[in-house]
Design a protein around this motif. Structure first.
Motif, PDB file in Angstrom:
ATOM      1  N   ASP A   1       2.874  -1.906  -3.577  1.00 14.74           N
ATOM      2  CA  ASP A   1       2.797  -0.448  -3.726  1.00 14.74           C
ATOM      3  C   ASP A   1       4.173   0.147  -3.430  1.00 14.74           C
ATOM      4  N   GLU A   2       4.916   0.543  -4.489  1.00 16.22           N
ATOM      5  CA  GLU A   2       6.279   1.040  -4.291  1.00 16.22           C
ATOM      6  C   GLU A   2       6.311   2.317  -3.463  1.00 16.22           C
ATOM      7  N   GLY A   3       5.285   3.153  -3.598  1.00 13.88           N
ATOM      8  CA  GLY A   3       5.219   4.363  -2.794  1.00 13.88           C
ATOM      9  C   GLY A   3       5.071   4.038  -1.325  1.00 13.88           C
ATOM     10  N   ASN A   4       4.285   3.021  -1.014  1.00 14.34           N
ATOM     11  CA  ASN A   4       4.130   2.574   0.373  1.00 14.34           C
ATOM     12  C   ASN A   4       5.452   2.071   0.922  1.00 14.34           C
ATOM     13  N   VAL A   5       6.158   1.276   0.114  1.00 16.25           N
ATOM     14  CA  VAL A   5       7.457   0.747   0.563  1.00 16.25           C
ATOM     15  C   VAL A   5       8.430   1.894   0.822  1.00 16.25           C
ATOM     16  N   GLU A   6       8.408   2.885  -0.065  1.00 12.61           N
ATOM     17  CA  GLU A   6       9.319   4.017   0.073  1.00 12.61           C
ATOM     18  C   GLU A   6       9.051   4.782   1.358  1.00 12.61           C
ATOM     19  N   GLN A   7       7.782   4.893   1.757  1.00  8.76           N
ATOM     20  CA  GLN A   7       7.412   5.654   2.931  1.00  8.76           C
ATOM     21  C   GLN A   7       7.440   4.818   4.221  1.00  8.76           C
ATOM     22  N   SER A   8       7.764   3.545   4.086  1.00  7.04           N
ATOM     23  CA  SER A   8       7.788   2.657   5.253  1.00  7.04           C
ATOM     24  C   SER A   8       9.228   2.321   5.637  1.00  7.04           C
ATOM     25  N   SER A   9       9.394   1.863   6.865  1.00  6.32           N
ATOM     26  CA  SER A   9      10.742   1.530   7.341  1.00  6.32           C
ATOM     27  C   SER A   9      11.273   0.265   6.714  1.00  6.32           C
ATOM     28  N   SER A  10      10.380  -0.681   6.427  1.00  7.02           N
ATOM     29  CA  SER A  10      10.829  -1.964   5.908  1.00  7.02           C
ATOM     30  C   SER A  10      10.112  -2.274   4.607  1.00  7.02           C
ATOM     31  N   GLY A  11       9.265  -3.329   4.590  1.00 10.07           N
ATOM     32  CA  GLY A  11       8.612  -3.736   3.344  1.00 10.07           C
ATOM     33  C   GLY A  11       7.205  -3.234   3.178  1.00 10.07           C
ATOM     34  N   GLY A  12       6.732  -2.336   4.063  1.00 12.30           N
ATOM     35  CA  GLY A  12       5.414  -1.745   3.917  1.00 12.30           C
ATOM     36  C   GLY A  12       4.272  -2.641   4.332  1.00 12.30           C
ATOM     37  N   ILE A  13       4.516  -3.721   5.041  1.00  3.80           N
ATOM     38  CA  ILE A  13       3.455  -4.671   5.384  1.00  3.80           C
ATOM     39  C   ILE A  13       2.514  -4.099   6.445  1.00  3.80           C
ATOM     40  N   PHE A  14       3.027  -3.316   7.393  1.00  2.00           N
ATOM     41  CA  PHE A  14       2.146  -2.763   8.409  1.00  2.00           C
ATOM     42  C   PHE A  14       1.064  -1.894   7.772  1.00  2.00           C
ATOM     43  N   TYR A  15       1.438  -1.088   6.819  1.00  2.00           N
ATOM     44  CA  TYR A  15       0.463  -0.211   6.160  1.00  2.00           C
ATOM     45  C   TYR A  15      -0.576  -1.036   5.421  1.00  2.00           C
ATOM     46  N   GLU A  16      -0.167  -2.156   4.830  1.00  2.00           N
ATOM     47  CA  GLU A  16      -1.126  -3.024   4.147  1.00  2.00           C
ATOM     48  C   GLU A  16      -2.086  -3.665   5.149  1.00  2.00           C
ATOM     49  N   LEU A  17      -1.593  -3.998   6.345  1.00  2.00           N
ATOM     50  CA  LEU A  17      -2.481  -4.522   7.384  1.00  2.00           C
ATOM     51  C   LEU A  17      -3.502  -3.458   7.792  1.00  2.00           C
ATOM     52  N   CYS A  18      -3.011  -2.210   7.916  1.00  2.00           N
ATOM     53  CA  CYS A  18      -3.922  -1.106   8.227  1.00  2.00           C
ATOM     54  C   CYS A  18      -4.995  -0.973   7.140  1.00  2.00           C
ATOM     55  N   ARG A  19      -4.552  -1.123   5.887  1.00  2.00           N
ATOM     56  CA  ARG A  19      -5.493  -1.024   4.759  1.00  2.00           C
ATOM     57  C   ARG A  19      -6.550  -2.129   4.859  1.00  2.00           C
ATOM     58  N   GLY A  20      -6.082  -3.345   5.210  1.00  2.00           N
ATOM     59  CA  GLY A  20      -7.008  -4.472   5.313  1.00  2.00           C
ATOM     60  C   GLY A  20      -8.044  -4.282   6.394  1.00  2.00           C
ATOM     61  N   VAL A  21      -7.682  -3.619   7.480  1.00  2.00           N
ATOM     62  CA  VAL A  21      -8.631  -3.357   8.567  1.00  2.00           C
ATOM     63  C   VAL A  21      -9.521  -2.171   8.225  1.00  2.00           C
ATOM     64  N   SER A  22      -8.924  -1.128   7.662  1.00  2.00           N
ATOM     65  CA  SER A  22      -9.663   0.092   7.340  1.00  2.00           C
ATOM     66  C   SER A  22     -10.771  -0.178   6.334  1.00  2.00           C
ATOM     67  N   GLU A  23     -10.518  -1.068   5.374  1.00  3.01           N
ATOM     68  CA  GLU A  23     -11.522  -1.377   4.352  1.00  3.01           C
ATOM     69  C   GLU A  23     -12.770  -2.015   4.951  1.00  3.01           C
ATOM     70  N   HIS A  24     -12.679  -2.516   6.157  1.00  2.71           N
ATOM     71  CA  HIS A  24     -13.827  -3.109   6.841  1.00  2.71           C
ATOM     72  C   HIS A  24     -14.279  -2.217   7.999  1.00  2.71           C
ATOM     73  N   GLN A  25     -14.070  -0.876   7.828  1.00  8.15           N
ATOM     74  CA  GLN A  25     -14.484   0.136   8.809  1.00  8.15           C
ATOM     75  C   GLN A  25     -13.857  -0.114  10.189  1.00  8.15           C
ATOM     76  N   GLY A  26     -12.650  -0.681  10.182  1.00  6.68           N
ATOM     77  CA  GLY A  26     -11.961  -0.918  11.444  1.00  6.68           C
ATOM     78  C   GLY A  26     -11.242   0.317  11.958  1.00  6.68           C
ATOM     79  N   ILE A  27     -10.875   0.267  13.237  1.00  7.53           N
ATOM     80  CA  ILE A  27     -10.134   1.346  13.883  1.00  7.53           C
ATOM     81  C   ILE A  27      -8.686   0.893  14.049  1.00  7.53           C
ATOM     82  N   ILE A  28      -7.752   1.807  13.837  1.00  4.92           N
ATOM     83  CA  ILE A  28      -6.318   1.482  13.903  1.00  4.92           C
ATOM     84  C   ILE A  28      -5.671   2.333  14.984  1.00  4.92           C
ATOM     85  N   TYR A  29      -4.848   1.691  15.818  1.00  2.37           N
ATOM     86  CA  TYR A  29      -4.081   2.396  16.837  1.00  2.37           C
ATOM     87  C   TYR A  29      -2.603   2.158  16.574  1.00  2.37           C
TER      88      TYR A  29
END
Length: 913
Positions: A19-47
């Motif tokens: 997701d190029e938009g994610n990379v643009e809005q992230s400090s590095s390669g956008g992997i943290f946001y993808e991890l958040c997405r992976g948890v959120s899709e399973h009704q997880g909580i993110i801190y």
């Protein structure tokens, strides 16, 4: 506990979100946001950490991906996360899947708070460069807002408008104005990158290492050179550390571009993955200035790349004490010594070069006019770099406050270490000139430029570096060479005996060869024996150097000092030669010995010093100090042309070579007037000592003795210095034995207070420090017993040198009147000592003579010598000598019988040997 399945971790990946938009809005390669997405899709909580304001970051809870967007991007401000730990625990206990992100110490804090391990918790760690100081950003923004007259509303710490590797910090103000500054040039962030704007504890972070503390660790993959085209938008380095972490990473693989990488490449790209951030020497000063002067001043002074040192760590003196100045410069020639008045205001400075030449010439060396910086003017602080650039000789600049008080010193990174400055070699020569000693520097011979002029065997030895030790180690191979060099048949035993050279040790401050006696190599009191020294002489020629002075592969009688002594004797010169040579030592040790010998009176004012070694740096400066310089290369080759030879180089010469150079040296001594004795009217005895005090007028006591007594007084209770029933024992304790303890206990029956003076000279098997500690430990249960260093005034090399020669000259006749009288006249009255105790001496002839002389002299000063019979164990006396013999045999059972338990513990292998 780590499972067998987890032993294959960590596993490293290069990764970037698709997701190029994610990379643009992230400090590095956008992997943290993808991890958040992976948890959120399973009704997880993110801190994660969210910026509440430009200067406040808090850990918040996100129930969906939209809320988690605030956690993207680095903040470089300390995040407050303690309040969310309770929420995390509540979510986990409800069975919710939780992703918690933070730096290592925050994740460690969470683990500690939770106590239990939760399978539904996944931790994501951001590799940390250290924790910035909150007040730095606060002060920076406060001063920036004051300058602009408007409020700063937001900051982006990783703006990518110029690319990922050229990331910037963007500052946004309420009027719509914004500043975009390269991160490496931003005032706050540049200090952070240097380790200045960082909490001091971060430099010893225990979470900065492999294995990492979290399930997944993220960082920038700065050195990535793989196949993924990241378009300079950012590439993440992912360290998957656990099975749980791998499970989440597998879940997002469809949303990212990734490839595995090696641990070597990962750690090379991200140092802080395996190392704590490096602290900076300006950390403390920066925090002090930030608190007291604000950000701009702190940044100007500490951010320039120069080291800043607080005034308390600088060298300041009120009196121009030459010895202290030398001590300072011998440690570091770059030091500036500040001459201050009683109110601590600077009157002038002393620098190494100015001091050295001024001291030697007898002129002044304090400079009242010097470059400085006023801390009240930020523009002048920024001039430090310019001052350094325009004045190559200026390495340090003092910083004063508005009232002229010294606060700091700015130090230029010179690339030259003042602690290893070759100019230190000039110090002893300056001191010799100041002391009016004549000095000759004899440069040992070098190789001829045309190696073809040497004999065939000489050429072979030169090219293959076949030195005397090499020949000695392979006798069969080099017999012909040895026969040529020694000009006679020599035996293997003879060659081996010439190699019996005691090792170099530290004796006090001096580097010397350990004392030892053998057929051909004898060391007494740290000096190699010079044969046929006169008993009566006018002055001494002290010779310093390496093996050329010590004697390379020759007997005592054939060293250069012995050869010079023979020539002096033949010519009726009443002059003694002393061999201070050190085989294999470096020049620094040799030259330092000269300074020490001047300090301690070994070199007296009428003595001559000869330095014989290879050329030194700064040789051209020797002329300033009136040193006569001679190179022996040409003259030695005349000797070679007449049939002489050498080992592997001309400086490694034979007995005939030493004799040849000694004759050359004798002529130079005559030519320079160094043998002139017209101004010397009295003969000196062999063991000369400086007068310590005026025997007729106690008020004129030597200043050093007064300092010693005043310093010792601080160790003793005032009431115990007033008693009229004090006693004393002077003891070496090499080591402390039951005999010493018995003597102390017996003495205590006769006095109220007992002073134990432990010999401070480092000329025994055990160092003074070890002997003193053994006595302290062995008497700590006794009241009214004081253990005191003897200084240089009780049985020392200055007052009673024969004591330290008794092992090599047991039948020597001593004269201890100076030592005993000094004790009786000054030391005993100061401590109210009425009785001095000593053990009877049936075996040691030197100590027995000393006891007899004490019996005659001490009563003249109202002090009684009390001899107490020695303690016996079986049929023999308990002595330190016997203890040392048992230790050499490793007979620890016998040692245990002869010494107190405290000594036994101290001497046990692995303690002090």
């Amino acid at each position: 506990m780590e499972t067998s399945a987890e032993k294959r971790y960590p596993v490293f990946f290069a990764a970037q979100s698709k997701d190029e938009g994610n990379v643009e809005q992230s400090s590095s390669g956008g992997i943290f946001y993808e991890l958040c997405r992976g948890v959120s899709e399973h009704q997880g909580i993110i801190y994660g950490a969210a910026a509440v304001s430009p200067i406040c970051v808090e850990h918040l809870r996100a129930e969906n991906l939209l809320q988690a967007e605030a956690f993207r991007r680095s903040k470089y401000i300390r995040s407050q996360c303690g309040r969310c730990f309770g929420q995390v625990k509540a979510d986990l206990q409800k069975g919710r899947r939780v992703l918690f992100s933070g730096v290592g110490c925050q994740i460690a804090g969470l683990y500690q708070y939770l106590g239990n391990r939760y399978d539904n918790l996944i931790t994501c760690e951001m590799v940390c460069h250290g924790m910035p100081l909150d007040e730095t950003m606060e002060k920076y923004i406060e001063e920036k807002e004051a300058a602009y007259g408007e409020r700063l509303t937001a900051m982006n710490f990783r703006d990518k408008r110029y690319g990922w590797k050229q990331n910037c910090i963007a500052e946004y103000y309420e009027s719509g104005r914004y500043d975009v500054i390269l991160s490496s040039e931003h005032p706050v962030h540049s200090l952070y990158l240097k380790g200045i704007n960082m909490s001091s504890g971060c430099a010893s972070c225990k979470y900065a290492g492999i294995p990492r503390i979290a399930d997944i660790t993220l960082a920038d993959f700065w050195q990535y050179e793989g196949k993924i085209d990241h378009k300079d938008k950012g590439m993440s380095l992912v360290s998957v550390n656990t099975i749980k972490g791998m499970g989440l990473f597998e879940r997002i693989k469809q949303e990212i571009n990734w490839e595995p990488t090696t641990e070597t490449l990962a750690l090379a790209s991200c140092r802080h993955m395996a190392h704590a951030p490096a602290g900076h020497k300006n950390q403390t000063v920066f925090q002090e200035l930030l608190r007291e002067r604000g950000f701009l001043t702190a940044y100007a002074l500490c951010g320039s790349g120069q080291e800043v040192v607080v005034a308390e760590e600088l060298q300041k003196i009120e009196d121009l004490e030459e010895d202290r100045i030398f001590d300072i410069f011998e440690k570091d020639t770059h030091e500036i010594i500040y001459v201050v008045d009683r109110q601590d205001y600077v009157k002038g400075i002393v620098t190494f070069g100015a001091f050295l030449t001024g001291y030697a010439s007898g002129e002044g060396w304090v400079n009242p006019d010097f470059q400085s910086i006023n801390l009240g003017d930020v523009s002048t602080i920024r001039e430090a770099g310019k001052i350094f650039a325009e004045n190559k000789k200026i390495n340090r600049i003092p910083v004063f406050d508005e009232e002229g008080k010294l606060l700091y010193e700015v130090r230029k990174e010179t690339g030259m270490n003042g602690k290893k400055d070759a100019r230190k070699s000039l110090i002893p020569f300056a001191r010799l000139k100041h002391n009016h000693n004549k000095c000759l520097f004899i440069k040992r011979p070098d190789l001829s430029q045309d190696i073809g002029n040497y004999k065939e065997r000489e050429i072979n030895r030169i090219r293959n570096q076949i030195s005397f030790p090499v020949m000695q180690a392979d006798w069969d191979k080099y017999q012909k060479d040895l026969k040529e060099i020694f000009e006679e048949d020599v035996t293997r035993d003879y060659i081996n005996a010439l190699c019996e050279i005691p090792q170099i040790i530290m004796r006090g401050r001096r580097s010397v060869h350990a004392d030892g006696c053998s057929r051909y190599v004898n060391i007494i009191d740290g000096c190699r024996l010079t044969v046929k020294q006169p008993k009566d002489y006018l002055f001494t020629i002290h010779m310093y150097g390496r093996c050329g002075v010590f004697g390379y592969a020759v007997e005592d009688k054939d060293t250069m000092p012995s050869a010079l002594q023979a020539i002096l004797n033949e010519n009726g010169e009443k002059i003694r030669v002393e061999n201070h040579g050190l085989w294999g030592a470096d020049d620094e040790k040799i030259l330092k010995n000269i300074s020490i010998d001047l300090d301690e009176g070994t070199i007296q004012q009428e003595d001559v010093v000869v330095v014989y070694m290879a050329g030194l740096p700064w040789m051209e400066e020797l002329e300033i100090f009136s040193v006569k310089y001679y190179d022996t290369t040409l003259i030695f080759h005349e000797f070679l042309n007449k049939g002489g030879t050498f080992f592997d180089r001309p400086g490694h010469m034979t007995a005939k070579g030493y004799a040849f150079i000694a004759r050359y040296l004798y002529q130079k001594l005559k030519e320079t007037g160094s043998l002139n004795q017209d101004n010397l009217t009295t003969l000196k005895t062999k063991y000369r000592t400086r007068a310590i005090c005026n025997q007729k007028n106690p008020e004129n006591m030597d200043i050093e003795l007064r300092k010693y007594l005043d310093k010792t007084k601080e160790l003793i209770a005032a009431k115990d210095l007033e008693t009229d029933m004090a006693g004393a024992i002077v003891m070496n304790c090499n080591p402390f034995t039951n005999g010493h303890r018995y003597l102390i206990e017996e003495a205590m029956k006769y006095v109220e207070v007992l002073f134990l003076f432990v010999l401070e000279e480092d000329r025994s098997y055990y160092s003074f420090e070890d002997r003193f500690q053994m006595v302290k430990l062995g008497t700590e249960d006794l009241e009214k017993v004081y253990v005191i260093p003897s200084g240089k005034f009780i049985i020392s090399a200055m007052t009673f040198p024969e004591y330290f020669l008794k092992e090599y000259q047991p039948d020597i006749t001593i004269q201890a009147a100076n030592d005993v009288s000094l004790f009786g006249r000054y030391i005993a009255p100061f401590f109210h000592i009425k009785k001095r105790f000593a053990g009877t001496e049936p075996t040691d002839k030197v100590t027995a003579q000393y006891n007899e002389q004490m019996k005659k002299i001490l009563p003249l000063y109202g002090v009684e010598l009390c001899e107490i019979p020695r303690l016996r164990k079986g049929n023999s006396y308990v002595t330190a000598t016997e203890v040392r013999r048992c230790m050499e045999r490793h007979d620890w059972m016998r040692v245990k019988e002869l010494v107190p338990y405290s000594t036994y513990q101290y001497l046990m292998p692995g303690k002090v040997i």
